[in-house]
Design a protein around this motif. Sequence first.
Motif, PDB file in Angstrom:
ATOM      1  N   ALA A   1       0.729  -1.214   0.017  1.00  0.00           N
ATOM      2  CA  ALA A   1      -0.018   0.096   0.192  1.00  0.00           C
ATOM      3  C   ALA A   1       0.943   1.276  -0.045  1.00  0.00           C
ATOM      4  O   ALA A   1       0.526   2.301  -0.596  1.00  0.00           O
ATOM      5  N   ALA A   2       2.029   1.404   0.769  1.00  0.00           N
ATOM      6  CA  ALA A   2       2.986   2.347   0.714  1.00  0.00           C
ATOM      7  C   ALA A   2       3.595   2.635  -0.561  1.00  0.00           C
ATOM      8  O   ALA A   2       3.620   3.751  -1.219  1.00  0.00           O
ATOM      9  N   THR A   3       3.950   1.554  -1.329  1.00  0.00           N
ATOM     10  CA  THR A   3       4.391   1.762  -2.572  1.00  0.00           C
ATOM     11  C   THR A   3       3.348   2.426  -3.521  1.00  0.00           C
ATOM     12  O   THR A   3       3.778   2.947  -4.344  1.00  0.00           O
ATOM     13  N   ASP A   4       2.244   1.733  -3.439  1.00  0.00           N
ATOM     14  CA  ASP A   4       1.218   2.144  -4.343  1.00  0.00           C
ATOM     15  C   ASP A   4       0.828   3.665  -4.194  1.00  0.00           C
ATOM     16  O   ASP A   4       0.626   4.486  -5.181  1.00  0.00           O
ATOM     17  N   LEU A   5       0.817   3.782  -2.927  1.00  0.00           N
ATOM     18  CA  LEU A   5       0.555   5.507  -2.431  1.00  0.00           C
ATOM     19  C   LEU A   5       1.746   6.459  -3.103  1.00  0.00           C
ATOM     20  O   LEU A   5       1.347   7.514  -3.624  1.00  0.00           O
ATOM     21  N   ALA A   6       2.705   6.005  -3.038  1.00  0.00           N
ATOM     22  CA  ALA A   6       3.971   6.758  -3.412  1.00  0.00           C
ATOM     23  C   ALA A   6       3.888   6.973  -5.092  1.00  0.00           C
ATOM     24  O   ALA A   6       4.011   8.111  -5.624  1.00  0.00           O
ATOM     25  N   THR A   7       3.654   5.707  -5.797  1.00  0.00           N
ATOM     26  CA  THR A   7       3.420   6.084  -7.301  1.00  0.00           C
ATOM     27  C   THR A   7       2.184   6.925  -7.599  1.00  0.00           C
ATOM     28  O   THR A   7       2.407   7.545  -8.690  1.00  0.00           O
ATOM     29  N   ARG A   8       1.006   6.810  -6.829  1.00  0.00           N
ATOM     30  CA  ARG A   8      -0.156   7.556  -7.250  1.00  0.00           C
ATOM     31  C   ARG A   8       0.202   9.115  -7.100  1.00  0.00           C
ATOM     32  O   ARG A   8      -0.211  10.010  -7.611  1.00  0.00           O
ATOM     33  N   LEU A   9       1.017   9.374  -6.029  1.00  0.00           N
ATOM     34  CA  LEU A   9       1.601  10.646  -5.548  1.00  0.00           C
ATOM     35  C   LEU A   9       2.433  11.291  -6.662  1.00  0.00           C
ATOM     36  O   LEU A   9       2.264  12.385  -6.858  1.00  0.00           O
TER      37      LEU A   9
ATOM     38  N   ALA B   1       7.758  12.277  -4.431  1.00  0.00           N
ATOM     39  CA  ALA B   1       6.874  11.553  -3.353  1.00  0.00           C
ATOM     40  C   ALA B   1       7.620  10.508  -2.851  1.00  0.00           C
ATOM     41  O   ALA B   1       7.922   9.542  -3.459  1.00  0.00           O
ATOM     42  N   ASP B   2       7.446  10.172  -1.554  1.00  0.00           N
ATOM     43  CA  ASP B   2       7.618   8.961  -0.716  1.00  0.00           C
ATOM     44  C   ASP B   2       6.948   8.637   0.221  1.00  0.00           C
ATOM     45  O   ASP B   2       6.403   9.623   0.909  1.00  0.00           O
ATOM     46  N   ALA B   3       6.696   7.414   0.437  1.00  0.00           N
ATOM     47  CA  ALA B   3       5.666   6.735   1.363  1.00  0.00           C
ATOM     48  C   ALA B   3       6.578   5.532   1.935  1.00  0.00           C
ATOM     49  O   ALA B   3       6.721   4.425   1.260  1.00  0.00           O
ATOM     50  N   VAL B   4       7.195   5.642   3.278  1.00  0.00           N
ATOM     51  CA  VAL B   4       8.145   4.644   3.901  1.00  0.00           C
ATOM     52  C   VAL B   4       7.136   4.043   4.926  1.00  0.00           C
ATOM     53  O   VAL B   4       6.951   4.614   6.031  1.00  0.00           O
ATOM     54  N   TYR B   5       7.150   2.692   4.888  1.00  0.00           N
ATOM     55  CA  TYR B   5       6.425   2.024   5.618  1.00  0.00           C
ATOM     56  C   TYR B   5       7.500   1.355   6.708  1.00  0.00           C
ATOM     57  O   TYR B   5       8.271   0.552   6.379  1.00  0.00           O
ATOM     58  N   ASP B   6       7.237   1.358   8.111  1.00  0.00           N
ATOM     59  CA  ASP B   6       8.112   0.926   8.994  1.00  0.00           C
ATOM     60  C   ASP B   6       7.262  -0.335   9.851  1.00  0.00           C
ATOM     61  O   ASP B   6       6.561   0.126  10.649  1.00  0.00           O
ATOM     62  N   PRO B   7       7.500  -1.724   9.725  1.00  0.00           N
ATOM     63  CA  PRO B   7       6.693  -2.545  10.295  1.00  0.00           C
ATOM     64  C   PRO B   7       6.965  -2.568  11.853  1.00  0.00           C
ATOM     65  O   PRO B   7       6.155  -3.040  12.537  1.00  0.00           O
ATOM     66  N   VAL B   8       8.124  -2.110  12.302  1.00  0.00           N
ATOM     67  CA  VAL B   8       8.528  -2.166  13.730  1.00  0.00           C
ATOM     68  C   VAL B   8       8.565  -0.932  14.138  1.00  0.00           C
ATOM     69  O   VAL B   8       9.364  -0.411  15.221  1.00  0.00           O
ATOM     70  N   GLY B   9       7.765   0.012  13.821  1.00  0.00           N
ATOM     71  CA  GLY B   9       7.610   1.461  14.420  1.00  0.00           C
ATOM     72  C   GLY B   9       7.150   1.423  15.924  1.00  0.00           C
ATOM     73  O   GLY B   9       6.481   0.519  16.191  1.00  0.00           O
ATOM     74  N   LEU B  10       7.419   2.238  16.608  1.00  0.00           N
ATOM     75  CA  LEU B  10       6.848   2.157  17.805  1.00  0.00           C
ATOM     76  C   LEU B  10       5.895   3.365  18.072  1.00  0.00           C
ATOM     77  O   LEU B  10       6.044   4.488  18.074  1.00  0.00           O
ATOM     78  N   PRO B  11       4.774   2.969  19.028  1.00  0.00           N
ATOM     79  CA  PRO B  11       4.339   1.697  19.729  1.00  0.00           C
ATOM     80  C   PRO B  11       3.521   0.812  18.515  1.00  0.00           C
ATOM     81  O   PRO B  11       3.315  -0.226  18.994  1.00  0.00           O
ATOM     82  N   GLU B  12       3.698   1.040  17.239  1.00  0.00           N
ATOM     83  CA  GLU B  12       3.104   0.380  16.465  1.00  0.00           C
ATOM     84  C   GLU B  12       3.426   0.715  14.967  1.00  0.00           C
ATOM     85  O   GLU B  12       4.142   1.895  14.951  1.00  0.00           O
TER      86      GLU B  12
END
Length: 345
Positions: A33-41, A50-61
Amino acid sequence: MAGIVLVALLGVSGTSLAVHAPFLEGRWDASRAATDLATRLQGIDGVRSADAVYDPVGLPEPTLTVDVAFSGSSPAGSWGRASAVVRSAAAGQDLTGTTTTAAFRQSGSGSRVEVEPLLFSSGVVTREITGWRALRTAFGDRISLHLGRASGYTDGTGRRTREYHVRTAADMRAIAVAWPATAPAVDASLPTSWSAPGLQLSAMPSSAVMHAVSALADVLPLAPVAAGSGSDLTQTGTFVAVLGNVRGFQVSIVALRHGAPAPARPDAQLVAGTRVALASGAAQVDWVTSSGVPSIIAGECGSYQLGGRTVATSFSTNAVDDRFAETLTAAGLDLPAGVRGGVCT
């Protein structure tokens, strides 16, 4: 016995896979979804990057960080469209349980625009960029805009606001001189603040306010934005700033030494600034020094509206202010009728 142990081990492994499979699937969906979002932007007119960076281990989520840079020629509507795309993605199922932050920006030679799009509808973002573009057309590349939480709040608790910022005293003088009789229209439901040399205001300036800034700049240097805060240790001298007041506006004449309030006595420059401030219609003139804030009050204290009711004000004599007014008179300032040292309470 060996067979029992093997079955038990396989059971634990299967349970482990069952527990983590949804997490792995969700992480994959969010990353996609992050990759698709950056492409659309990146496909929106006027978007430089446009960058959309997803971090699965971000705190607290898990977190998604979106950063969009616009070109100087980008249409105002592109900012609104990009806002709608980001808001839709952040609310989508693929990013459920993910904390999303987003920032839009544009940099010019003398100004910068920063927008926190998740706080506003796409229509609001479009209108605010349209309004800023009108200011840019009128005054050149001199006014920056921050649309988001009030500056200074890092925990997300600041109120939503539009903040205009002007960097230099020369730019502020040029803006004040060219300010129109009718201020540019803005959405009254969104607070406005100005941070500029010689102007500290929580509203869109009126022509009277800008006339005062222009007139005062002819006799005193405009006060730096951080005057008196100690953050700029190079400022030494006497400066002037126009501030808001329930009866219109007021003027502060600030004596600084290395960025901090300094001792000072009335002189020709102070007298000239006070005379211009009163002639411009200031309701109050303050003289900010290390020895206090003596002031003179113009006219009656009067009354004002607060929360739907009329609040009456009274006039009380203050000995320090009276002596200050007398000192000004001795220095050559003839106080107009109805103006004297005192305090409105």
